[in-house]
Design a protein around this motif. Structure first.
Motif, PDB file in Angstrom:
ATOM      1  N   ILE A  85       0.858  -1.177   0.000  1.00 46.21           N
ATOM      2  CA  ILE A  85       0.000   0.000   0.000  1.00 46.21           C
ATOM      3  C   ILE A  85       0.901   1.237   0.000  1.00 46.21           C
ATOM      4  CG2 ILE A  85      -1.955   1.168   1.101  1.00 46.21           C
ATOM      5  CD1 ILE A  85      -2.474  -1.867   0.645  1.00 46.21           C
ATOM      6  N   PHE A  87       0.788   5.194   0.620  1.00 47.55           N
ATOM      7  CA  PHE A  87      -0.022   6.287   1.163  1.00 47.55           C
ATOM      8  C   PHE A  87       0.642   7.607   0.800  1.00 47.55           C
ATOM      9  CE2 PHE A  87      -0.875   2.850   4.220  1.00 47.55           C
ATOM     10  CZ  PHE A  87      -2.255   2.888   4.281  1.00 47.55           C
ATOM     11  N   GLY A 134      -9.418   4.406   3.307  1.00 40.68           N
ATOM     12  CA  GLY A 134      -8.595   3.501   2.510  1.00 40.68           C
ATOM     13  C   GLY A 134      -8.477   2.109   3.110  1.00 40.68           C
ATOM     14  N   VAL A 137     -10.994  -0.207   1.826  1.00 42.70           N
ATOM     15  CA  VAL A 137     -10.705  -0.740   0.498  1.00 42.70           C
ATOM     16  C   VAL A 137      -9.883  -2.016   0.630  1.00 42.70           C
ATOM     17  CG1 VAL A 137      -9.553  -0.307  -1.709  1.00 42.70           C
ATOM     18  CG2 VAL A 137     -10.825   1.543  -0.583  1.00 42.70           C
ATOM     19  N   LYS A 152      -2.676   2.308  -4.117  1.00 45.16           N
ATOM     20  CA  LYS A 152      -2.235   3.661  -3.771  1.00 45.16           C
ATOM     21  C   LYS A 152      -3.424   4.413  -3.211  1.00 45.16           C
ATOM     22  CE  LYS A 152      -0.221   7.922  -5.530  1.00 45.16           C
ATOM     23  NZ  LYS A 152       0.230   8.653  -6.732  1.00 45.16           N
ATOM     24  N   LEU A 153      -3.239   4.972  -2.016  1.00 49.77           N
ATOM     25  CA  LEU A 153      -4.283   5.739  -1.342  1.00 49.77           C
ATOM     26  C   LEU A 153      -3.749   7.143  -1.083  1.00 49.77           C
ATOM     27  CD1 LEU A 153      -5.287   2.988   1.243  1.00 49.77           C
ATOM     28  CD2 LEU A 153      -6.511   3.597  -0.865  1.00 49.77           C
ATOM     29  N   SER A 154      -4.429   8.146  -1.618  1.00 47.49           N
ATOM     30  CA  SER A 154      -4.004   9.535  -1.440  1.00 47.49           C
ATOM     31  C   SER A 154      -5.022  10.272  -0.583  1.00 47.49           C
ATOM     32  CB  SER A 154      -3.867  10.234  -2.796  1.00 47.49           C
ATOM     33  OG  SER A 154      -2.881   9.594  -3.579  1.00 47.49           O
ATOM     34  N   TYR A 155      -4.496  11.024   0.371  1.00 49.43           N
ATOM     35  CA  TYR A 155      -5.336  11.749   1.322  1.00 49.43           C
ATOM     36  C   TYR A 155      -5.037  13.242   1.288  1.00 49.43           C
ATOM     37  CZ  TYR A 155      -6.796   7.447   3.694  1.00 49.43           C
ATOM     38  OH  TYR A 155      -7.348   6.230   4.000  1.00 49.43           O
ATOM     39  N   LEU A 160      -9.967  10.731   1.882  1.00 51.10           N
ATOM     40  CA  LEU A 160      -9.405   9.946   0.787  1.00 51.10           C
ATOM     41  C   LEU A 160      -9.776  10.619  -0.535  1.00 51.10           C
ATOM     42  CD1 LEU A 160      -7.898   7.315  -0.022  1.00 51.10           C
ATOM     43  CD2 LEU A 160     -10.141   6.206  -0.135  1.00 51.10           C
ATOM     44  N   CYS A 163      -7.792   6.614  -5.133  1.00 48.98           N
ATOM     45  CA  CYS A 163      -7.621   5.192  -4.851  1.00 48.98           C
ATOM     46  C   CYS A 163      -7.255   4.514  -6.173  1.00 48.98           C
ATOM     47  CB  CYS A 163      -8.918   4.635  -4.274  1.00 48.98           C
ATOM     48  SG  CYS A 163      -8.826   2.907  -3.814  1.00 48.98           S
ATOM     49  N   ALA A 172     -13.573   4.297  -4.111  1.00 56.71           N
ATOM     50  CA  ALA A 172     -13.332   3.807  -2.731  1.00 56.71           C
ATOM     51  C   ALA A 172     -14.625   3.382  -2.089  1.00 56.71           C
ATOM     52  CB  ALA A 172     -12.661   4.900  -1.910  1.00 56.71           C
TER      53      ALA A 172
END
Length: 172
Positions: A85, A87, A134, A137, A152-155, A160, A163, A172
């Motif tokens: 993962i 982040f 995330g 997911v 890939k999880l972007s915040y 979120l 995704c 997501a």
């Protein structure tokens, strides 16, 4: 260097951007931690698996085994590397997390964990807890027995915003 030294940059200790997270399984339940004890904790109030940051020279499996032992008192005897993962966040450096599940362990679960409260949670109830969006997911991917994956999880702060599963954007 010994296993207890942090990574160094310019002589200053800093946390690794490499981490592990493990969802230990028993009788249809995950061992989860309600993070509520650690000061300045990005995960405060959230429910997560067990794991943490790599120490200098550790492989992902060495980090996994050490973190599980430190946080739970248990020794893993059977585990699977399920995914990686990534982040990203506007507030924190990029983190790369090795995600595992484990269905074999020995020892006695420790009563007191310095980072939070450990609790066996029925898998079907896990998604109802206070989780990062995330995490929902990848918990769904674990439940589906998805093959090894890259996520890939972007915040933006706690929200979120992106995704990407195996190179393809997903909802997501």
């Amino acid at each position: 260097m010994n296993g207890k030294q942090s990574l160094k940059k310019g002589g200053i200790s800093e946390k690794s951007v490499l981490t592990t997270l493990c969802y230990m399984e028993q009788e249809g339940k995950y061992l989860m931690m309600h993070r509520m004890k650690k000061a300045n904790d990005i995960n405060e109030g959230k429910w997560i698996g067990v794991g943490g940051h790599f120490e200098a020279g550790e492989s992902p499996e060495e980090c996994l085994l050490r973190e599980v032992k430190e946080e739970t008192g248990l020794t893993l005897t059977s585990w699977r590397f399920r995914g990686i993962i990534t982040f990203t966040s506007n507030d924190h450096p990029t983190e790369y997390m090795c995600l595992y599940t484990a269905d074999g362990f020995e020892g006695t679960l420790q009563e007191d964990c310095r980072e939070g409260e450990l609790c066996w949670v029925p898998k079907e109830e896990a998604l109802t807890l206070n989780l990062w969006e995330g995490d929902k997911v990848f918990l769904k991917l674990l439940a589906e027995e998805a093959p090894f994956f890259s996520l890939k999880l972007s915040y933006q702060r706690d929200r979120l915003t992106e995704c990407v599963l195996n190179g393809r954007p997903v909802e997501a």
